[in-house]
Scaffold this active site. Structure first.
Site, PDB file in Angstrom:
ATOM      1  N   ASP A   1       0.883  -1.164   0.000  1.00 16.96           N
ATOM      2  CA  ASP A   1       0.000   0.000   0.000  1.00 16.96           C
ATOM      3  C   ASP A   1       0.922   1.215   0.000  1.00 16.96           C
ATOM      4  O   ASP A   1       1.792   1.332   0.866  1.00 16.96           O
ATOM      5  CB  ASP A   1      -0.875  -0.018   1.256  1.00 16.96           C
ATOM      6  N   ILE A   2       0.781   2.111  -0.969  1.00 15.80           N
ATOM      7  CA  ILE A   2       1.702   3.263  -1.048  1.00 15.80           C
ATOM      8  C   ILE A   2       1.347   4.363  -0.045  1.00 15.80           C
ATOM      9  O   ILE A   2       2.120   5.284   0.155  1.00 15.80           O
ATOM     10  CB  ILE A   2       1.836   3.831  -2.477  1.00 15.80           C
TER      11      ILE A   2
ATOM     12  N   GLU B   1     -12.619   2.230  -0.319  1.00 15.59           N
ATOM     13  CA  GLU B   1     -11.865   3.181  -1.126  1.00 15.59           C
ATOM     14  C   GLU B   1     -11.734   2.774  -2.589  1.00 15.59           C
ATOM     15  O   GLU B   1     -11.719   3.626  -3.467  1.00 15.59           O
ATOM     16  CB  GLU B   1     -10.481   3.417  -0.514  1.00 15.59           C
TER      17      GLU B   1
ATOM     18  N   HIS C   1     -10.291  -6.556  -1.737  1.00 16.43           N
ATOM     19  CA  HIS C   1      -8.893  -6.606  -1.312  1.00 16.43           C
ATOM     20  C   HIS C   1      -8.796  -6.856   0.186  1.00 16.43           C
ATOM     21  O   HIS C   1      -9.709  -6.577   0.946  1.00 16.43           O
ATOM     22  CB  HIS C   1      -8.126  -5.344  -1.707  1.00 16.43           C
TER      23      HIS C   1
ATOM     24  N   HIS D   1      -6.193  -6.338   3.509  1.00 16.86           N
ATOM     25  CA  HIS D   1      -5.051  -5.607   4.060  1.00 16.86           C
ATOM     26  C   HIS D   1      -4.288  -6.533   4.999  1.00 16.86           C
ATOM     27  O   HIS D   1      -4.884  -7.140   5.887  1.00 16.86           O
ATOM     28  CB  HIS D   1      -5.528  -4.390   4.875  1.00 16.86           C
TER      29      HIS D   1
END
Length: 131
Positions: free
Chosen positions: A28-29, A87, A92, A94
């Site tokens: 995650d950027i 988002e 997805h 995390h």
């Protein structure tokens, strides 16, 4: 096409951690903490629990060595796991190195890491997966 599909296709650069025929994992950027990884199915599905049943189990199996590597690569009590899905309209998971419950608080500010810091995190996790 979602931003995650563009990352999987290579149209947007990412700090890839792992990939197989069904899933893609990358940093995650804008992480909650350093070492925060996203695992996404290559199949474009909006909601996590709308994924085909066989994907749900496979996703955890795919994520297991990554989670163990995160625990080796970053000082933490464990690798936390969260599904939020607000988002980006692409299912997805995390994977986050955590020391306390607040490390999984998605309402707090995200880190702004440099490309060098992100590359270093990527290399730590990949090295820990190999060793």
């Amino acid at each position: 096409m979602t931003i995650f599909s563009k990352i999987i296709a290579g149209d947007i650069p990412a700090y890839k951690i792992a990939e197989d025929e069904h899933f893609f994992a990358f940093l995650d950027i804008f992480p909650l903490v350093e070492g925060h990884v996203l695992v996404v199915p290559k199949l474009e599905v909006d909601k996590f629990f709308d994924m085909p049943e066989d994907y749900l189990g496979r996703m955890l199996v795919f994520s297991q060595p990554i989670a163990k590597a995160i625990e080796k690569a970053f000082p933490c009590n464990r690798c936390g796991m969260a599904v939020v899905g607000l988002e980006v309209p692409h299912a997805h998971l995390h994977l986050v190195p955590i020391n306390g419950i607040n490390d999984l608080n998605f309402t707090r500010g995200k880190l702004k890491l440099t490309p060098e810091q992100l590359k270093a995190s990527q290399e730590k996790i990949i090295k820990a997966m190999k060793g």
